[in-house]
Design a protein around this motif. Structure first.
Motif, PDB file in Angstrom:
ATOM      1  N   ARG A  47       0.803  -1.218   0.000  1.00  0.00           N
ATOM      2  CA  ARG A  47       0.000   0.000   0.000  1.00  0.00           C
ATOM      3  C   ARG A  47       0.841   1.275   0.000  1.00  0.00           C
ATOM      4  O   ARG A  47       0.511   2.249  -0.665  1.00  0.00           O
ATOM      5  N   ASP A  48       1.943   1.283   0.717  1.00  0.00           N
ATOM      6  CA  ASP A  48       2.749   2.500   0.824  1.00  0.00           C
ATOM      7  C   ASP A  48       3.882   2.572  -0.209  1.00  0.00           C
ATOM      8  O   ASP A  48       4.694   3.483  -0.174  1.00  0.00           O
ATOM      9  N   HIS A  49       3.943   1.631  -1.138  1.00  0.00           N
ATOM     10  CA  HIS A  49       4.980   1.645  -2.175  1.00  0.00           C
ATOM     11  C   HIS A  49       4.481   2.484  -3.352  1.00  0.00           C
ATOM     12  O   HIS A  49       3.908   1.966  -4.304  1.00  0.00           O
ATOM     13  N   THR A  50       4.703   3.774  -3.299  1.00  0.00           N
ATOM     14  CA  THR A  50       4.147   4.701  -4.285  1.00  0.00           C
ATOM     15  C   THR A  50       4.980   4.841  -5.550  1.00  0.00           C
ATOM     16  O   THR A  50       4.495   5.356  -6.539  1.00  0.00           O
ATOM     17  N   LEU A  83      -5.621  -4.249 -10.501  1.00  0.00           N
ATOM     18  CA  LEU A  83      -5.763  -2.861 -10.909  1.00  0.00           C
ATOM     19  C   LEU A  83      -5.454  -2.000  -9.706  1.00  0.00           C
ATOM     20  O   LEU A  83      -6.132  -2.075  -8.676  1.00  0.00           O
ATOM     21  N   ILE A  84      -4.402  -1.201  -9.793  1.00  0.00           N
ATOM     22  CA  ILE A  84      -3.965  -0.373  -8.665  1.00  0.00           C
ATOM     23  C   ILE A  84      -4.446   1.046  -8.891  1.00  0.00           C
ATOM     24  O   ILE A  84      -4.130   1.671  -9.904  1.00  0.00           O
TER      25      ILE A  84
END
Length: 85
Positions: A47-50, A83-84
């Motif tokens: 989730r926090d890997h932008t 799908l992100i």
């Protein structure tokens, strides 16, 4: 008798419809959406890997080319993708 019609337009229309429905049901979701991209079902995305390297669709990502989700499968085979948003 076999059908020679391709199901590619139907699949991409379903993805577009699902994305539109998702954004329509979530008020304000479009305002906070930074990017949209996709990966295959074997990839782990935190989730926090932008800044994931597969986000840009530059060669290593077999599903996402930067604008289109492309799926390849044999007949009657189930294929998944993530799908992100």
């Amino acid at each position: 008798m076999s059908s020679t019609r391709s199901s590619q337009p139907v699949c991409s229309m379903r993805v577009i419809l699902a994305l539109g429905l998702l954004l329509g049901l979530c008020p304000g979701a479009g305002a906070d959406l930074a990017s949209v991209w996709a990966v295959d079902d074997g990839e782990k995305i935190f989730r926090d890997h932008t800044d994931h390297p597969l986000e840009g669709g530059d060669g290593d990502n077999s599903v996402w080319d930067g604008a289109t989700v492309r799926l390849f499968a044999a007949r009657n085979e189930v294929v998944a993708f993530q799908l992100i948003l």
